[in-house]
Design a protein around this motif. Structure first.
Motif, PDB file in Angstrom:
ATOM      1  N   PRO A   1       9.592   1.262   3.204  1.00 33.61           N
ATOM      2  CA  PRO A   1       8.187   1.387   3.628  1.00 33.61           C
ATOM      3  C   PRO A   1       8.008   1.214   5.135  1.00 33.61           C
ATOM      4  O   PRO A   1       8.761   0.489   5.787  1.00 33.61           O
ATOM      5  CB  PRO A   1       7.480   0.261   2.856  1.00 33.61           C
TER       6      PRO A   1
ATOM      7  N   ASN B   1       8.431  13.851   3.468  1.00 34.89           N
ATOM      8  CA  ASN B   1       7.157  14.462   3.030  1.00 34.89           C
ATOM      9  C   ASN B   1       7.242  15.973   3.268  1.00 34.89           C
ATOM     10  O   ASN B   1       6.734  16.470   4.297  1.00 34.89           O
ATOM     11  CB  ASN B   1       5.976  13.863   3.783  1.00 34.89           C
TER      12      ASN B   1
ATOM     13  N   THR C   1       4.988   4.625  -3.331  1.00 29.78           N
ATOM     14  CA  THR C   1       6.047   5.633  -3.463  1.00 29.78           C
ATOM     15  C   THR C   1       7.274   5.319  -2.617  1.00 29.78           C
ATOM     16  O   THR C   1       8.300   5.999  -2.737  1.00 29.78           O
ATOM     17  CB  THR C   1       5.499   7.005  -3.055  1.00 29.78           C
ATOM     18  N   ALA C   2       7.163   4.313  -1.722  1.00 28.78           N
ATOM     19  CA  ALA C   2       8.297   3.973  -0.866  1.00 28.78           C
ATOM     20  C   ALA C   2       9.351   3.213  -1.668  1.00 28.78           C
ATOM     21  O   ALA C   2       9.082   2.608  -2.701  1.00 28.78           O
ATOM     22  CB  ALA C   2       7.832   3.129   0.316  1.00 28.78           C
TER      23      ALA C   2
ATOM     24  N   ASP D   1       0.817  -1.213   0.000  1.00 28.62           N
ATOM     25  CA  ASP D   1       0.000   0.000   0.000  1.00 28.62           C
ATOM     26  C   ASP D   1       0.855   1.269   0.000  1.00 28.62           C
ATOM     27  O   ASP D   1       0.340   2.362   0.270  1.00 28.62           O
ATOM     28  CB  ASP D   1      -0.916   0.010   1.235  1.00 28.62           C
ATOM     29  N   GLN D   2       2.159   1.127  -0.207  1.00 26.55           N
ATOM     30  CA  GLN D   2       3.045   2.295  -0.223  1.00 26.55           C
ATOM     31  C   GLN D   2       3.863   2.305  -1.525  1.00 26.55           C
ATOM     32  O   GLN D   2       5.061   2.021  -1.538  1.00 26.55           O
ATOM     33  CB  GLN D   2       3.988   2.255   0.992  1.00 26.55           C
TER      34      GLN D   2
END
Length: 389
Positions: free
Chosen positions: A86, A129, A40-41, A37-38
């Protein structure tokens, strides 16, 4: 050695690596699924897996080096997250290390390391982020860490209380054993001193009168036989308690004030004139007071026979509402009194018996000559028997 005698060995050699292995499995599998579910990691590679493995593996040494393991796991997680890998259950190892450090007593190291880790992870999150301030997430983590630390502190305090309670119980057991050894030593001293002294005197009388007065010599030998029988009986009872083999109640009652008449008769037969008086209303006494009063009179009369030379003695018992006074005095010619610390084991034993019951003692030479033993024994809630009125 049986299995049941090595619980700690089992815990240290099996439980610690087993728990570390479990955390390793949960970390690897949980992070693998969380990474789905990540997108972009950074994908897990050899470095990421190595970092995920390093934290749980370090937990194997957490019992021996709690602060070092905590710092190592925090550094590993920080590097892992800073590298962009992640999120997942990567915080399990630092949490376990935190608990181990707190439980081991390294509290300030644990607190400072945890605070520093929270700040560093907030910075890492902001770098990954830009423009996002994770206030809600940071507050949630602080709450979780506070709950974990509070639980660990509660467990540590409970464990310390259990250790203190066990130590207090052990000290109480040691005091009870010490008190019992002292009581038995006092009993042996009093029993041996009294009966051996009687036997010695009667043996001398028997030897002196063997040719001139065989009948009197026979009476002395009879007294020796009776004293030796009483000595053996009391020695057996006392040594039976010391060995712990006498599980049945003794066949003969413990001597008390009711036996003072026989004691005085024995002392008179050994050549010491003794007068006995009782003042006040005779009443039942607690067993400990009854036994102590008898032993004090016995020891005082034994000392008089040994040290006073030609003398007469007086035994006085004074019953009061809340106290029994025991007094034994004589008019003999005692050697020079050595003071409070020089009275020998007998005087020390009489003082200890009085102190053990919360009483007091006055032991020493009389101004008019001779020697006096006066002991005050507290008697709570006695029941009047009406004897002696």
């Amino acid at each position: 050695m049986s299995f049941t005698s090595r619980p700690w060995h089992w815990s240290a050699t099996v439980w610690v690596p087993a728990s570390a292995a479990s955390i390793l499995v949960i970390t690897l599998i949980g992070t693998r699924f969380a990474a789905l579910d990540q997108p972009t990691a950074r994908p897990l590679d050899v470095l990421g897996v190595a970092l995920l493995v390093a934290g749980p593996v370090a937990l194997v040494a957490r019992r021996r080096f709690p602060p070092a393991v905590l710092i190592a796991t925090v550094v590993v997680v920080t590097v892992y997250l800073a590298a962009g890998f992640p999120f997942g259950p990567v915080f399990l190892a630092p949490l376990v290390a935190l608990c181990s450090a707190v439980l081991a007593g390294h509290r300030w190291v644990a607190y400072l390391t945890t605070a520093a880790a929270v700040l560093v992870l907030v910075v890492v999150h902001m770098l990954r982020n830009p423009g996002a301030l994770p206030l809600a997430g940071a507050a949630a983590w602080v709450a979780v860490l506070a709950a974990v630390i509070a639980a660990c502190e509660g467990w540590r305090a409970r464990r310390e209380r259990l250790v203190q309670a066990a130590a207090a119980q052990e000290q109480a057991a040691l005091r009870r054993r010490s008190d019992e050894r002292l009581r038995i030593a006092q009993e042996l001293h009093d029993v041996l001193g009294h009966h051996v002294s009687l036997i010695n005197v009667q043996a001398g009388v028997a030897l002196y009168l063997m040719d001139d007065d065989p009948e009197q010599a026979r009476s002395a030998l009879t007294a020796i036989k009776q004293s030796s029988r009483d000595l053996l009986r009391e020695m057996r009872a006392t040594l039976g308690v010391l060995r712990g083999v006498d599980t049945e109640p003794p066949h003969h009652p413990v001597p008390g004030i009711a036996d003072l008449g026989a004691l005085v008769t024995d002392v008179r037969s050994a050549g010491l004139p003794v007068e006995m008086r009782v003042e006040g209303d005779v009443a039942d006494l607690p067993p400990a007071v009854d036994r102590a009063a008898y032993r004090i009179v016995q020891e005082a009369l034994t000392n008089t026979r040994r040290h006073a030379g030609p003398a007469t003695a007086t035994v006085l018992l004074v019953y009061a509402a809340d106290e029994l006074t025991v007094q034994v005095e004589d008019d003999g010619s005692w050697p020079v009194w050595a003071g409070e610390d020089g009275g020998g084991n007998g005087v020390a034993g009489m003082r200890e018996r009085a102190q053990a019951l919360g009483g007091s003692s006055e032991i020493g030479p009389r101004p008019e000559g001779g020697f006096r033993v006066r002991v005050h024994l507290p008697v709570p809630a006695r029941r009047d028997t009406g004897v002696g009125r």
